[in-house]
Design an enzyme around this catalytic site. Sequence first.
Site, PDB file in Angstrom:
ATOM      1  CG  ASN A 110      -1.783   1.218   1.326  1.00  0.00           C
ATOM      2  OD1 ASN A 110      -2.360   1.635   0.305  1.00  0.00           O
ATOM      3  ND2 ASN A 110      -1.923   1.802   2.499  1.00  0.00           N
ATOM      4  CG  HIS A 112      -0.604   6.209   4.551  1.00  0.00           C
ATOM      5  ND1 HIS A 112      -1.988   6.174   4.565  1.00  0.00           N
ATOM      6  CD2 HIS A 112      -0.236   7.093   5.502  1.00  0.00           C
ATOM      7  CE1 HIS A 112      -2.426   7.001   5.500  1.00  0.00           C
ATOM      8  NE2 HIS A 112      -1.385   7.564   6.083  1.00  0.00           N
ATOM      9  CB  SER A 139       4.998   5.071   4.309  1.00  0.00           C
ATOM     10  OG  SER A 139       5.284   6.115   5.201  1.00  0.00           O
ATOM     11  CG  ASP A 148      -2.813   3.234   6.594  1.00  0.00           C
ATOM     12  OD1 ASP A 148      -2.935   2.589   5.544  1.00  0.00           O
ATOM     13  OD2 ASP A 148      -3.536   4.221   6.870  1.00  0.00           O
TER      14      ASP A 148
HETATM   15  C1  GAR Z   1      -2.603   9.054  -2.759  1.00  0.00           C
HETATM   16  O1  GAR Z   1      -2.129  10.239  -2.169  1.00  0.00           O
HETATM   17  C2  GAR Z   1      -2.411   7.887  -1.818  1.00  0.00           C
HETATM   18  O2  GAR Z   1      -1.237   7.951  -1.057  1.00  0.00           O
HETATM   19  C3  GAR Z   1      -3.615   8.032  -0.924  1.00  0.00           C
HETATM   20  O3  GAR Z   1      -4.659   8.398  -1.790  1.00  0.00           O
HETATM   21  C4  GAR Z   1      -4.123   9.092  -2.924  1.00  0.00           C
HETATM   22  C5  GAR Z   1      -4.564   8.356  -4.160  1.00  0.00           C
HETATM   23  O4  GAR Z   1      -4.188   9.029  -5.311  1.00  0.00           O
HETATM   24  N1  GAR Z   1      -3.910   6.805  -0.236  1.00  0.00           N
HETATM   25  C6  GAR Z   1      -4.386   6.780   0.995  1.00  0.00           C
HETATM   26  O5  GAR Z   1      -4.651   7.759   1.646  1.00  0.00           O
HETATM   27  C7  GAR Z   1      -4.592   5.385   1.527  1.00  0.00           C
HETATM   28  N2  GAR Z   1      -4.786   5.403   2.939  1.00  0.00           N
HETATM   29  P1  GAR Z   1      -4.200   8.295  -6.710  1.00  0.00           P
HETATM   30  O6  GAR Z   1      -5.586   7.645  -6.851  1.00  0.00           O
HETATM   31  O7  GAR Z   1      -4.008   9.399  -7.692  1.00  0.00           O
HETATM   32  O8  GAR Z   1      -3.098   7.295  -6.718  1.00  0.00           O
END
Ligand code: GAR
Length: 203
Positions: A110, A112, A139, A148
């Site tokens: 994942n 984060h 991360s 997480d």
């Molecule tokens: C990213 O910033 C990712 O790190 C976060 O959501 C966004 C997705 O963007 N994920 C989380 O917060 C998971 N807990 P994307 O759809 O453009 O990759």
Amino acid sequence: MINLGILISGRGSNMESILNFLKENAIADVCPKIVISSKPEVEGLKKATKFGIPTKVVSNNLKGWNYDKEIVNVLQKYEVNPENGLVCLAGYMRLLSPEFVRTYKMRIMNIHPSLLPSFPGLNSQKKALDYGVKVTGCSVHFVDEGLDSGPIIAQKHVIVSDNDTYETLSDRILEQEHILYPYCVKLFSERRLLVEGRKVVIT
Ligand code: GAR
């Protein structure tokens, strides 16, 4: 050969960074097989189609393993199996059931948007700003049964400036995410990630 399944819920920019990296660097060992979205009609699905990757939407009201077993069925239909597969969560906004995590033990990653273990869960960039930290980041970790909380593979830091807003900080973190996630997929494909308890050693 590692068969890659990517799970998304929205924009899919991290998915795109992984797929671009695989295309440009021709990592012979990783084959993207399927992109699964928990939501219909999201931007990430169109992006996946442009790469010629099959997509599937699993959007229903089921919870826990009842939902996840549909995901596992799709993954296995596209040969992303516990023996040869890697599952990348890329902005996937659902908690995984213990059954799913155990099925793909240390084969689910994942990304984060914080330096874990700080600010797990939702809105991590806002939590970091509200807390007043001077440094945050992103991360990539293996997924365990917590939120997480799995072993951290790699992190990148981002300096917080006094005039940062949620948007400016999120954008700078995202830039780093797009570098970090493909790097971790590459390490996995080279079999260089050794999990020793909570620690991931890069060999
Ligand atoms: C990213 O910033 C990712 O790190 C976060 O959501 C966004 C997705 O963007 N994920 C989380 O917060 C998971 N807990 P994307 O759809 O453009 O990759």
